[in-house]
Design an enzyme around this catalytic site. Structure first.
Site, PDB file in Angstrom:
ATOM      1  CG  HIS A  81      -0.586   6.978 -22.271  1.00 40.96           C
ATOM      2  ND1 HIS A  81      -0.059   7.287 -21.045  1.00 40.96           N
ATOM      3  CD2 HIS A  81      -0.624   5.626 -22.330  1.00 40.96           C
ATOM      4  CE1 HIS A  81       0.227   6.185 -20.390  1.00 40.96           C
ATOM      5  NE2 HIS A  81      -0.097   5.147 -21.151  1.00 40.96           N
ATOM      6  CD  GLU A  82      -1.235  11.802 -22.992  1.00 41.29           C
ATOM      7  OE1 GLU A  82      -0.867  11.545 -21.837  1.00 41.29           O
ATOM      8  OE2 GLU A  82      -0.640  11.369 -23.985  1.00 41.29           O
ATOM      9  CD  GLU A 122      -2.199   8.838 -19.321  1.00 43.88           C
ATOM     10  OE1 GLU A 122      -1.335   9.060 -18.477  1.00 43.88           O
ATOM     11  OE2 GLU A 122      -2.369   9.564 -20.314  1.00 43.88           O
ATOM     12  CD  GLU A 165       1.415  10.559 -16.955  1.00 42.95           C
ATOM     13  OE1 GLU A 165       1.995   9.729 -17.653  1.00 42.95           O
ATOM     14  OE2 GLU A 165       0.760  11.498 -17.428  1.00 42.95           O
ATOM     15  CG  HIS A 181       6.708   6.515 -26.610  1.00 41.84           C
ATOM     16  ND1 HIS A 181       7.283   7.732 -26.339  1.00 41.84           N
ATOM     17  CD2 HIS A 181       5.432   6.615 -26.175  1.00 41.84           C
ATOM     18  CE1 HIS A 181       6.398   8.526 -25.756  1.00 41.84           C
ATOM     19  NE2 HIS A 181       5.265   7.867 -25.651  1.00 41.84           N
ATOM     20  CG  HIS A 182       4.526   5.729 -32.728  1.00 48.59           C
ATOM     21  ND1 HIS A 182       3.790   4.885 -33.526  1.00 48.59           N
ATOM     22  CD2 HIS A 182       5.825   5.493 -33.026  1.00 48.59           C
ATOM     23  CE1 HIS A 182       4.612   4.159 -34.274  1.00 48.59           C
ATOM     24  NE2 HIS A 182       5.858   4.498 -33.994  1.00 48.59           N
ATOM     25  CD  GLU A 187      -3.532  12.924 -18.461  1.00 48.67           C
ATOM     26  OE1 GLU A 187      -2.631  13.574 -17.925  1.00 48.67           O
ATOM     27  OE2 GLU A 187      -3.358  12.207 -19.457  1.00 48.67           O
TER      28      GLU A 187
HETATM   29  C1  NOJ Z   1       2.133  11.468 -21.265  1.00 49.94           C
HETATM   30  C2  NOJ Z   1       2.000  10.003 -21.067  1.00 49.94           C
HETATM   31  O1  NOJ Z   1       0.903   9.711 -20.244  1.00 49.94           O
HETATM   32  C3  NOJ Z   1       3.284   9.490 -20.472  1.00 49.94           C
HETATM   33  O2  NOJ Z   1       3.167   8.119 -20.157  1.00 49.94           O
HETATM   34  C4  NOJ Z   1       4.420   9.763 -21.419  1.00 49.94           C
HETATM   35  O3  NOJ Z   1       5.627   9.379 -20.808  1.00 49.94           O
HETATM   36  C5  NOJ Z   1       4.496  11.241 -21.775  1.00 49.94           C
HETATM   37  N1  NOJ Z   1       3.229  11.732 -22.175  1.00 49.94           N
HETATM   38  C6  NOJ Z   1       5.484  11.507 -22.906  1.00 49.94           C
HETATM   39  O4  NOJ Z   1       4.998  10.979 -24.095  1.00 49.94           O
HETATM   40 CA    CA Z   2      -0.923  11.324 -19.603  1.00 55.02          CA
END
Ligand code: NOJ
Ligand code: CA
Length: 712
Positions: A481-482, A500, A506, A411-412, A170
């Protein structure tokens, strides 16, 4: 006679220990040979110009003789391949997979009874190669301690790079000479929660290089399965890159059992930047999808309870206490903080908005218990993925969404406790099936548990694939994500819509943000491996609108946010702003409502990494086209031909462009919209403000429209 000649030729080839392979159109040439130390060496040329000088290959093993030198060529096999296949979703309807392949079977004098196979696939747009360990008498279980793959460059090229890091991608990109890379300095590293930069000269792939000529060279990998991600280490004196694999807690890289194969190492080459973005090499190296039924997989646009938490007007957590335990806390007794965004009332507003404007999905973050102390404690049991907060009525909302033909997106957030997630995922997916959720966004914020593992190591690579397979079993689409950065595995697992794995929109809400050039680099780097959930569509650019005094802002104009739906390919695109922001600008919002997320055709009209990208795409099974043009911090003008449109047909073009005085910092929300009749003969003039953009929709015009709307 012919046979004799062939035998002679074959012997000669073995004797000179070198073999040449040409791409189908002969533009690329690969030479394989053994050097005097009997090490495997490859060289790559593009139109007779050297791209990769003689570079070594090899694998080091733990407590076993390595696959490094002392090789003898046992056999060469070369084949040609040409097919056309159809992706489940994508940038184009059909993809041609055409390459020449060379397989070199090697043995070593020092160890009998085992082989190493090097497979090279040469396409018209680049090279893929991998190591194969066939099952053999003398190789069963083995541990890779290092990969010796080199990319020996011809000069000190310019590079678009982010620091090599075992846990995060990131970062902001830097453009510099390879010799000037310093991964430890700058790069806003303080904004990255969990980071493991391994060397001053370490960088990540996809690495985008530009030579002085210029030639564009992109280095990455394909089919990252059961192996750690590959980073690159720069030898600044020699202009050389070498593979650096992400280690596990013991310092080992990969635990393998023969027969096994490494991922493909990929080198995409062109003298035109546009062709780098058109390359399908990485997808072609991946295995075809074997799902019997793909009818449940669909590209989609979505909205969500999300940006308001990043901006700070809402919270993920229900209560402001910071000491909770999954099995002991009575969540209904916690004192609500009054800012919890994922409540039943707010979720219904989002469902209504989605239904009204034609969005299929509504993501809700912060719906489940555990957010009170989810971050920073390296805690194993944070979330159970099944218990909603007291103010989130799961059953009622599922019914409500169903009645409005909207799908809630699960969402997890795992807080990187992968151990916990793997234990609970089946139950979590069953809950999703029960309540009609068919897509999940996962997240891995924090240090990985099992402790000592990294986000990009072999074990996590296997976890991400396990998640893709398990979600598929439950007919669930996935957005991670991550995660480790993608390597084309969405060809094999098309339910894995996006990741992501880069610096998303963000960051504009709570950090120094993304630079105006950021989105002109991402397609050349991170997106080479697969779609990104970038979350575009922010209209309210300056965030003090929501929180007085808040200094953060998105560093683009509003129309550039629109153009991103076309320039940043993804089958999953969020309209990320508050619904209220879209209600304030309904005419601009129309583009987000209209734009497609699945395509029959894609044309990269003009592109230069770090400067600008202009992309046109034709909607799936329709005659509509969409165009996106973006620029970096410089304002630019372009003249583009619309010759991609069907000839002899009138189209209604709705052009969303920067206002004359628009500027990402001074007047980011100034835009204008014009409607014109255009044809394939039309030349369009585009004027982009500093970090601005233009977005255009093209719809076949009715005869009434053709006579009423003015010609461009
Ligand atoms: C990082 C994610 O990239 C983001 O989209 C998410 O809202 C937050 N973590 C919380 O899970
Ligand atoms: Ca992120």
């Amino acid at each position: 006679m012919r046979l004799l000649f062939l035998m002679f030729w074959f012997m000669l080839q073995l004797f000179i220990n070198a073999q040449t392979l040409f791409s189908p159109n002969k533009n690329l040439k690969l030479i394989f040979e053994l050097n005097k130390d009997k090490e495997p060496i490859y060289t790559l040329l593009f139109k007779d110009e050297t791209v990769i000088k003689k570079s070594k290959l090899g694998i080091l093993l733990k407590e076993l003789p390595s696959f490094d030198n002392d090789f003898i060529i046992e056999r060469y096999e070369s084949t040609e391949f040409d097919e056309v296949w159809k992706p489940v979703w994508g940038e184009v309807k059909e993809i041609r997979n055409n390459y020449s392949e060379l397989k070199v079977t090697l043995k070593q004098n020092k160890v009998k009874g085992r082989n190493l196979i090097l497979t090279f696939r040469l396409f018209d747009d680049g090279l893929g190669f991998r190591y194969e360990f066939p099952s053999s008498r003398n190789l069963h279980y083995f541990v890779v301690t290092d990969e010796l793959t080199e990319f020996n460059l011809t000069e000190d090229h310019s590079a678009f790079w982010i620091p090599g890091d075992y846990d995060s991608q990131e970062y902001k990109y830097t453009l510099s000479k390879l010799s000037e890379v310093d991964a430890l300095k700058g790069n806003n590293a303080n904004e990255i929660g969990v980071k493991s930069i391994f060397d001053k000269y370490g960088v990540q792939t996809p690495l985008m290089l530009k030579t002085s000529k210029p030639l564009y060279i992109n280095i990455h990998e394909a089919v990252l399965v059961n192996y750690p991600a590959m980073h690159l280490l720069i030898d600044a004196e020699e202009n050389k890159l070498s593979a650096h694999l992400v280690p596990d807690v013991l310092g080992s890289k990969a635990y393998l059992q023969a027969p096994e194969k490494t991922p493909w190492r990929t080198i995409i080459v062109s003298d035109k930047a546009e062709e780098i973005l058109m390359s399908k090499l990485i997808l072609n190296l991946n295995e075809p999808c074997t799902f019997e039924d793909v009818s449940w997989i669909y590209p989609q646009k979505y909205i969500g309870i999300w940006w308001e938490m990043h901006v700070g007007t809402g919270s993920w957590n229900y209560s402001d206490t910071n000491n909770v335990k999954l099995n002991q806390t009575d969540w209904s007794k916690l004192k609500p903080n009054g800012r919890h965004a994922a409540n039943t009332k707010r979720t219904k507003e989002y469902i209504d908005f989605a239904a009204k404007h034609g969005f299929k999905g509504v993501l809700v973050e912060g719906w489940n218990v555990g957010w009170e102390d989810w971050f920073g404690n390296w805690k194993e049991e944070v979330f159970d993925f099944v218990t909603p907060y007291p103010d989130f009525n799961l059953g009622e909302l599922s019914e409500y969404a169903k009645a409005k033909n909207v799908k809630l997106i699960m969402h997890h957030e795992t807080s990187a406790s992968v151990a916990n997630y793997e234990r609970r995922m089946d139950e979590a997916y069953r809950l999703m099936n029960k309540f009609g959720y068919d897509a999940v966004k996962t997240g891995y914020v924090g240090r990985i548990i099992p402790r000592g593992e990294h986000h990009d190591g072999q074990s996590m690579v296997n976890h991400f694939i396990h998640t893709a397979k398990t979600t598929a079993k439950y007919k669930i689409m996935l957005n991670a994500h991550e995660s480790v950065r993608p390597t084309g595995l969405h060809r094999t697992y098309p339910n894995w819509l996006a990741n992501e794995a880069a610096r998303g929109n963000e960051f504009n809400a709570w950090s120094s943000g993304n630079l105006p050039e950021h989105e002109t680099i991402l397609p050349f780097t991170r997106l080479m491996g697969g779609p990104m959930d970038y979350t575009p569509g922010i209209f309210q650019i300056k965030l003090d609108y929501f929180i007085p005094g808040k200094k953060e802002q998105v560093k683009t104009t509003l129309t550039k946010q629109l153009a991103l739906y076309v320039t940043m390919y993804s089958p999953l695109q969020m309209a990320a702003d508050y619904p209220e922001s879209y209600e304030r600008f309904p005419d601009a919002f129309q583009f987000i409502k209209d734009v497609d997320v699945d395509w029959d055709d894609t044309r990269i009209l003009k592109a230069e990494p770090g400067d600008y990208i202009i992309t046109a795409r034709k909607s799936k099974n329709s005659d509509n086209w969409f165009l996106g043009a973006i620029t970096d911090e410089q304002k630019r003008e372009f003249t583009i031909s619309l010759n991609f449109l069907d000839s002899g047909k009138n189209y209604k073009a709705r052009i969303y462009s920067d206002a004359d005085n628009a500027h990402w910092e001074i007047n980011p929300m100034g835009y204008k919209i014009g409607e014109f009749i255009v044809t394939s003969e039309t030349s369009l003039k585009l004027k982009l403000a500093e970090s601005g953009g233009t977005a255009i929709s093209f719809f076949p015009a009715t005869s009434e429209e053709s006579s009423q709307i003015k010609k461009y």
